[in-house]
Design a protein around this motif. Structure first.
Motif, PDB file in Angstrom:
ATOM      1  N   PHE A 153      45.576  18.096 103.344  1.00 18.58           N
ATOM      2  CA  PHE A 153      44.272  17.475 103.069  1.00 18.58           C
ATOM      3  C   PHE A 153      44.314  16.820 101.689  1.00 18.58           C
ATOM      4  CE2 PHE A 153      40.062  17.391 101.249  1.00 18.58           C
ATOM      5  CZ  PHE A 153      39.212  17.104 102.312  1.00 18.58           C
ATOM      6  N   ALA A 206      41.957  13.836  99.211  1.00 19.03           N
ATOM      7  CA  ALA A 206      40.715  13.080  99.097  1.00 19.03           C
ATOM      8  C   ALA A 206      40.812  12.146  97.904  1.00 19.03           C
ATOM      9  CB  ALA A 206      39.540  14.042  98.942  1.00 19.03           C
ATOM     10  N   THR A 266      34.705  20.451  99.822  1.00 23.60           N
ATOM     11  CA  THR A 266      35.013  19.887 101.136  1.00 23.60           C
ATOM     12  C   THR A 266      34.085  20.351 102.242  1.00 23.60           C
ATOM     13  OG1 THR A 266      36.507  21.643 101.870  1.00 23.60           O
ATOM     14  CG2 THR A 266      37.464  19.888 100.500  1.00 23.60           C
ATOM     15  N   ILE A 268      34.503  23.076 103.793  1.00 22.14           N
ATOM     16  CA  ILE A 268      35.318  23.897 104.691  1.00 22.14           C
ATOM     17  C   ILE A 268      35.191  25.382 104.357  1.00 22.14           C
ATOM     18  CG2 ILE A 268      37.695  24.442 105.376  1.00 22.14           C
ATOM     19  CD1 ILE A 268      38.319  21.443 104.997  1.00 22.14           C
ATOM     20  N   ASP A 297      38.780  19.953 111.943  1.00 22.63           N
ATOM     21  CA  ASP A 297      38.273  19.443 110.662  1.00 22.63           C
ATOM     22  C   ASP A 297      36.827  18.949 110.727  1.00 22.63           C
ATOM     23  OD1 ASP A 297      38.607  16.984 111.949  1.00 22.63           O
ATOM     24  OD2 ASP A 297      40.506  16.565 110.916  1.00 22.63           O
ATOM     25  N   VAL A 323      34.485  19.382 107.598  1.00 28.18           N
ATOM     26  CA  VAL A 323      34.619  18.606 106.366  1.00 28.18           C
ATOM     27  C   VAL A 323      33.315  17.880 106.066  1.00 28.18           C
ATOM     28  CG1 VAL A 323      35.837  16.738 105.163  1.00 28.18           C
ATOM     29  CG2 VAL A 323      37.115  18.329 106.631  1.00 28.18           C
ATOM     30  N   ASN A 324      32.798  18.122 104.865  1.00 26.68           N
ATOM     31  CA  ASN A 324      31.578  17.486 104.391  1.00 26.68           C
ATOM     32  C   ASN A 324      31.724  17.316 102.883  1.00 26.68           C
ATOM     33  OD1 ASN A 324      29.061  16.663 103.629  1.00 26.68           O
ATOM     34  ND2 ASN A 324      27.970  18.448 104.430  1.00 26.68           N
ATOM     35  N   LEU A 325      32.056  16.114 102.450  1.00 26.57           N
ATOM     36  CA  LEU A 325      32.290  15.862 101.026  1.00 26.57           C
ATOM     37  C   LEU A 325      31.003  15.859 100.221  1.00 26.57           C
ATOM     38  CD1 LEU A 325      35.019  13.063 101.260  1.00 26.57           C
ATOM     39  CD2 LEU A 325      35.327  15.551 101.120  1.00 26.57           C
ATOM     40  N   TRP A 348      38.421  11.207 102.666  1.00 27.53           N
ATOM     41  CA  TRP A 348      39.491  12.187 102.822  1.00 27.53           C
ATOM     42  C   TRP A 348      40.350  11.806 104.017  1.00 27.53           C
ATOM     43  CZ3 TRP A 348      40.233  15.147 107.192  1.00 27.53           C
ATOM     44  CH2 TRP A 348      39.203  15.121 108.127  1.00 27.53           C
TER      45      TRP A 348
END
Length: 157
Positions: free
Chosen positions: A24, A26, A60, A62, A111, A114-116, A128
């Protein structure tokens, strides 16, 4: 913290891999074109393992990942002069660079977590993707590249 070099900001780094052993990465909002693995400061009184789990969630989104290995020693890098002046102003310190405890974590779900922009911390990343280790090294900023080579050599030989 045991073995932490003096004058270096204590930090954790996460080499997060998926089921295909891709890493991973970003891109930073404040440094366009700079791709990196998640990393950040260890809070006062926090253990590096706990910091890694917290940081992965904050940066992230996660939560479905497990620690599978760690680099047994701190890896450090020095900031270039312009970066050093900026971060010392922001962080209120006199840091030469960062000393990082690196962890290999495996994503245990897909994935979709995933939440930036999770809202838990200031958003650091614009986008990412999954990359092979060679791409991770090639696309890192110059001063982090030797550390990335070492980290990936230890965690993903």
């Amino acid at each position: 913290m045991e073995g932490l070099p003096s004058g270096y900001r204590p930090n954790v780094g996460i080499c997060l891999i998926n089921s295909e052993n891709q890493v991973f990465v970003a891109s930073r909002l404040n440094v366009p074109g700079a791709w990196q693995m998640p990393q950040g400061a260890i809070e006062d009184g926090e253990e590096p393992r706990s910091a890694a789990i917290r940081l992965l969630r904050e940066e992230t989104g996660i939560v479905s990942a497990e620690i599978v290995a760690e680099v047994p020693h701190w890896l450090k890098y020095d900031f270039p002069p312009a970066v050093k002046a900026k971060v010392n102003r922001l962080w209120g310190g006199e840091w030469h660079g960062q000393a990082t405890k690196w962890f290999l974590m495996r994503l245990s779900r897909d994935d979709s977590e995933v939440n930036l922009e999770s809202g838990e911390a200031d958003t650091e990343f614009a986008e990412w993707r999954w990359a092979i280790p060679e791409e991770v090294i090639e696309q890192a900023v110059d001063y982090k590249r030797p550390t990335y080579e070492e980290v990936l050599g230890i965690l993903m030989p």
